[in-house]
Design an enzyme around this catalytic site. Structure first.
Site, short mmCIF file in Angstrom:
data_model
loop_
_atom_site.label_atom_id
_atom_site.label_comp_id
_atom_site.label_asym_id
_atom_site.label_seq_id
_atom_site.Cartn_x
_atom_site.Cartn_y
_atom_site.Cartn_z
N GLY A 10 -38.38 7.56 -4.62
CA GLY A 10 -38.01 7.21 -3.48
C GLY A 10 -36.04 6.86 -2.89
N LYS A 65 -34.52 -5.30 -0.88
CA LYS A 65 -35.09 -6.88 -1.01
C LYS A 65 -35.60 -7.11 -1.94
CE LYS A 65 -37.13 -6.38 4.18
NZ LYS A 65 -38.28 -6.34 4.47
N GLY A 76 -43.83 4.59 -3.52
CA GLY A 76 -44.99 3.39 -3.73
C GLY A 76 -45.53 3.63 -5.08
N ARG A 113 -41.20 18.53 -4.26
CA ARG A 113 -42.39 17.87 -4.44
C ARG A 113 -42.89 19.32 -4.70
NH1 ARG A 113 -43.64 13.02 -0.26
NH2 ARG A 113 -42.51 12.12 -2.07
P1 AMP Z 1 -35.09 -0.23 -1.16
O1 AMP Z 1 -36.32 0.84 -0.03
O2 AMP Z 1 -35.50 -1.67 -1.26
O3 AMP Z 1 -34.93 0.66 -2.22
O4 AMP Z 1 -33.74 -0.32 -0.17
C1 AMP Z 1 -32.36 1.07 0.04
C2 AMP Z 1 -32.02 0.33 0.69
O5 AMP Z 1 -31.25 -0.89 0.47
C3 AMP Z 1 -31.14 1.15 1.61
O6 AMP Z 1 -30.80 1.59 3.22
C4 AMP Z 1 -29.30 1.09 1.29
O7 AMP Z 1 -28.88 0.75 1.76
C5 AMP Z 1 -29.55 -1.23 0.93
N1 AMP Z 1 -28.59 -1.66 0.52
C6 AMP Z 1 -28.71 -1.76 -1.14
N2 AMP Z 1 -27.52 -2.66 -0.87
C7 AMP Z 1 -27.05 -2.74 0.73
C8 AMP Z 1 -26.64 -3.64 0.27
N3 AMP Z 1 -25.50 -4.71 -0.36
N4 AMP Z 1 -26.32 -4.77 1.62
C9 AMP Z 1 -27.23 -3.64 2.79
N5 AMP Z 1 -28.34 -3.13 2.24
C10 AMP Z 1 -28.17 -2.88 0.75
#
Ligand code: AMP
Length: 391
Positions: free
Chosen positions: A349, A197, A372, A36
């Protein structure tokens, strides 16, 4: 409305307040990733070379009060090293002592102010604090894209008290890259969405459905979509309360003529654990969970990328923190980095963390420094820190 770029400002002899994002990871007061800071060096160097007086400011972490562990001292030391010129750290971001240090600076000098968040007034966007921050500066530059979604004193309030304001090179680069996705993107345009999610990314998916020709979904969020379509997902991570919403998004994609591509095979295991026994399947057994996209899905995603002219990617396609489940993310990342004639924009991120250290990472068109802020921009929201720069 237009935003002035740093190159349009007269900087020579001017005191320039330069808001950077120096919110770097620290391990025992040592910076573990200088990315950064490095991203803002072009703007800092430019101000100094133009004979401006660079007064740098940033937040670091989330201090409740002044705490030595969140001092910007390591950043001042690193800047002194890479700029080959002493960058002192002021004891505070406002106040008499700091004011005297600023007055003593000469054209071409740089000074770093202490952590803005040592004052609660920063996040409260307090008017008097913003006024104090602007004291003695004729121009304001914002290069802190990663904080542009927050209306704080140093990103919004301060702009009312300076004669001139503009975006730094990093801010311009971030905005140009994201505009290439949201404003008349070169077609076909594809979004790759992953991560944990659906609920975190509903707004992004909705907005991108109006911009892209295809949306490829991987990561844990894919299982909510698959279950919504009546496909068995075993013990995969599913947001039960978002199934209806996933159905709505599928219907919306259909109405808009956007192809939604979901994984057709999976790397499964009983848990996301190092050394877990893994298998590749098309139908997920009841006692196992999908933790990465499988080889057929990887090929499918690759062929979509090969046809695309613009690709925006947000969210890892599997549990990438463990090498057992990182293959999908890395294989798709490599194909995208190496794709000819494709504008590739990587959201910040986790996506950036997943691919940033790969040898091919430098071949992406742009890796955003914002997490974000990037998501909010892709949701179609106006970022207050960007709005405040408009003339
Ligand atoms: P995000 O912060 O929403 O981008 O989510 C990232 C997180 O999603 C990471 O820590 C990944 O390990 C998790 N992730 C991605 N694919 C999977 C999966 N199939 N099952 C469980 N966690 C997952």
């Amino acid at each position: 409305m237009p935003i002035a770029s740093v190159t349009q400002l007269k900087l020579s002899g001017q005191h320039v307040l330069l808001r950077c994002d120096f919110n770097v990871p620290l391990a025992d007061r040592t910076i573990s990733d200088t990315g950064r800071i490095d991203a803002s060096l072009p703007t800092i160097r430019y101000v100094m070379e133009q004979g401006g007086i660079a007064v740098l400011c940033s937040h670091l972490g989330r201090p409740k009060e002044r705490t030595p562990a969140l001092s910007l001292k390591p950043v001042a030391d690193y800047l002194s090293e890479v700029l080959a010129r002493k960058v002192a750290l002021a004891p505070d971001c406002i106040g008499e002592v700091t004011g005297r240090m600023i007055s003593a600076l000469k054209p071409g000098d740089a000074l770093l102010l202490e952590n803005l968040r040592f004052h609660a007034e920063e996040e409260a966007n307090d008017r008097d604090f913003a006024h104090e921050l602007a004291r003695g500066k004729q121009a304001y530059l914002n290069d802190a894209f990663g904080t542009a979604h927050r209306a704080h004193a140093s990103t919004v309030g301060v702009t009312a008290f300076v004669a001139e304001r503009a975006a730094g090179f990093l801010m311009m680069k971030e905005l140009d890259a994201l505009r290439a996705v949201t404003e008349n993107p070169a077609r076909p345009s594809v979004a790759i969405m992953g991560g944990a999610k659906v609920s975190d990314k509903i707004g992004v998916i909705r907005n991108l459905l109006t911009k892209v020709d295809a949306i490829l979904i991987g990561g844990a969020m894919a299982y909510t979509f698959l279950k919504a379509r009546g496909i068995v997902t075993g013990r995969s991570r599913v947001e039960e309360d978002k199934l209806e919403l996933a159905r709505e998004l599928v219907a919306e994609a259909e109405r808009k003529g956007v192809r939604m591509v979901l994984p057709s095979d999976h790397v499964v295991a009983s848990a996301p654990e190092a050394g877990a026994l893994t298998r590749t399947v098309t139908d997920i057994p009841g006692d196992l969970m999908g933790l990465d996209i499988g080889p057929t899905t990887i090929e499918q995603f690759k062929s979509e990328i090969a046809r695309a002219k613009t690709v925006v990617w947000n969210g890892p396609l599997g549990f990438f923190e463990l090498p057992e489940f990182a293959h999908g993310t890395l294989a798709v990342g490599e194909a995208l980095a190496n794709a000819d004639g494709v504008k590739s924009i990587i959201g910040g991120g986790d996506t950036a963390a997943a691919v940033a250290h790969a040898p091919w990472a430098s071949r992406f068109t742009h890796i955003s420094t914002g997490g974000g802020a990037t998501l909010e921009y892709l949701e179609g929201r106006v970022l207050p820190g960007v709005k405040a720069l408009e003339s």
